[in-house]
Design a protein around this motif. Sequence first.
Motif, PDB file in Angstrom:
ATOM      1  N   GLU A  97     -96.265   7.024   0.607  1.00 19.97           N
ATOM      2  CA  GLU A  97     -95.716   8.043   0.202  1.00 19.97           C
ATOM      3  C   GLU A  97     -94.770   6.823  -0.937  1.00 19.97           C
ATOM      4  O   GLU A  97     -95.081   5.501   0.218  1.00 19.97           O
TER       5      GLU A  97
ATOM      6  N   ASN B  61     -98.055   3.211   3.595  1.00 12.24           N
ATOM      7  CA  ASN B  61     -99.674   3.569   3.858  1.00 12.24           C
ATOM      8  C   ASN B  61     -99.411   3.928   5.270  1.00 12.24           C
ATOM      9  O   ASN B  61     -99.734   3.698   5.836  1.00 12.24           O
TER      10      ASN B  61
ATOM     11  N   MET C 257    -105.882   4.397  -9.241  1.00 13.90           N
ATOM     12  CA  MET C 257    -105.092   5.564  -8.669  1.00 13.90           C
ATOM     13  C   MET C 257    -103.621   5.470  -9.376  1.00 13.90           C
ATOM     14  O   MET C 257    -103.281   4.648  -9.643  1.00 13.90           O
TER      15      MET C 257
ATOM     16  N   SER D 197     -94.056   3.904 -12.654  1.00 13.02           N
ATOM     17  CA  SER D 197     -95.653   4.295 -12.045  1.00 13.02           C
ATOM     18  C   SER D 197     -96.215   3.076 -11.688  1.00 13.02           C
ATOM     19  O   SER D 197     -95.875   2.318 -11.791  1.00 13.02           O
TER      20      SER D 197
ATOM     21  N   GLY E 118    -106.070  10.675  -3.712  1.00 15.16           N
ATOM     22  CA  GLY E 118    -105.068  10.060  -3.894  1.00 15.16           C
ATOM     23  C   GLY E 118    -103.791   9.827  -2.707  1.00 15.16           C
ATOM     24  O   GLY E 118    -103.507   8.196  -3.195  1.00 15.16           O
ATOM     25  N   VAL E 119    -103.071  11.244  -3.064  1.00 12.84           N
ATOM     26  CA  VAL E 119    -102.046  10.620  -2.732  1.00 12.84           C
ATOM     27  C   VAL E 119    -101.533  11.212  -1.300  1.00 12.84           C
ATOM     28  O   VAL E 119    -100.786  11.197   0.175  1.00 12.84           O
ATOM     29  N   GLN E 120    -103.323  11.435  -0.775  1.00 14.10           N
ATOM     30  CA  GLN E 120    -103.579  11.882   0.414  1.00 14.10           C
ATOM     31  C   GLN E 120    -102.720  10.401   2.064  1.00 14.10           C
ATOM     32  O   GLN E 120    -103.439   9.126   1.057  1.00 14.10           O
TER      33      GLN E 120
ATOM     34  N   TYR F 157     -99.773   1.121  -9.793  1.00 14.28           N
ATOM     35  CA  TYR F 157    -100.861   1.431  -9.843  1.00 14.28           C
ATOM     36  C   TYR F 157    -101.884   1.010  -8.460  1.00 14.28           C
ATOM     37  O   TYR F 157    -101.488   0.010  -8.483  1.00 14.28           O
TER      38      TYR F 157
ATOM     39  N   GLU G 275    -106.450  13.216  -7.179  1.00 14.95           N
ATOM     40  CA  GLU G 275    -104.941  12.720  -7.167  1.00 14.95           C
ATOM     41  C   GLU G 275    -104.876  13.670  -5.587  1.00 14.95           C
ATOM     42  O   GLU G 275    -104.060  12.706  -4.950  1.00 14.95           O
ATOM     43  N   ASP G 276    -106.147  14.425  -5.000  1.00 15.76           N
ATOM     44  CA  ASP G 276    -105.758  15.367  -3.655  1.00 15.76           C
ATOM     45  C   ASP G 276    -106.356  14.242  -2.563  1.00 15.76           C
ATOM     46  O   ASP G 276    -105.284  13.979  -2.070  1.00 15.76           O
TER      47      ASP G 276
ATOM     48  N   LEU H  48     -99.871   6.767  -8.859  1.00 18.26           N
ATOM     49  CA  LEU H  48     -98.692   7.967  -8.149  1.00 18.26           C
ATOM     50  C   LEU H  48     -97.187   7.200  -8.851  1.00 18.26           C
ATOM     51  O   LEU H  48     -96.923   6.181  -9.275  1.00 18.26           O
ATOM     52  N   ALA H  49     -95.986   8.724  -9.095  1.00 15.77           N
ATOM     53  CA  ALA H  49     -94.878   8.267  -9.134  1.00 15.77           C
ATOM     54  C   ALA H  49     -94.082   7.109  -8.514  1.00 15.77           C
ATOM     55  O   ALA H  49     -93.719   7.862  -7.723  1.00 15.77           O
TER      56      ALA H  49
END
Length: 233
Positions: free
Chosen positions: A39, A69, A145, A134, A34-36, A136, A31-32, A147-148
């Motif tokens: 936004e 991105n 990954m 969500s 994936g979110v890096q 994907y 998750e870390d 993200l919401a």
Amino acid sequence: MSMRRSALFFLVVALAFTSVVKADDADDEDEDLGVQGVEIKTIFPDSENQAVPNIKAGEATKALVTFENNAESTFQVEFMTASLASAHNPGQIIQNLTGTLVNRTVNQGESVSMLYSFTPFKDIDPVEYGLAISVYFMSEENERMMLAGFNETVTVQDSSSVFDVQSLFMFVLIGGAIYFGMQHFNKKAAKVVKRSAVSASPAPADAPDTYIPKEHLRAVQRKSSPNRKKSPQ
């Protein structure tokens, strides 16, 4: 024998707990990663209130999802899904909404907006719900990954009772134009009728007869005179 069973039981529990902890740690690491640098923002173009968006039961709702991105990688957005849950109990899913395939590449430094459309049940209760969208996507290393894109409260309105301000304004405007048009038409019609009545009214009995030719007056007087002599046979 009982001691062996107890030892075996505790061993199974310990292994299960260790597996859960490792899985959670792995999920946190993924998750870390994936979110890096990624936004995701979502707005509702047809809703006047973006803080608590209003959506209509039984009607298509448009959500504009923006994938930004800023990572040092290229991502492939694959699809989006959503669900409506109880506002007081997020674990109680009220409706699983239709998913949408995207297959959109977002290069480094790019920001891509994607349209997601969903339709709540027509007979859903008009109350507040938790809406979760969500997104994907997949990295260059083929790591998938999620993200919401949106996870906030929305208000569902009954479409049969929705009557917005714009519709009310148009109704009043059209009704006022018809009213004033009818009033203007009635005034003109009343003036025409009044003029026709005046022009068609007969002359009074004591009106002067100066406009009648004198020859006609003499002829009438001779015919009506009682002392008129008969002509000889």
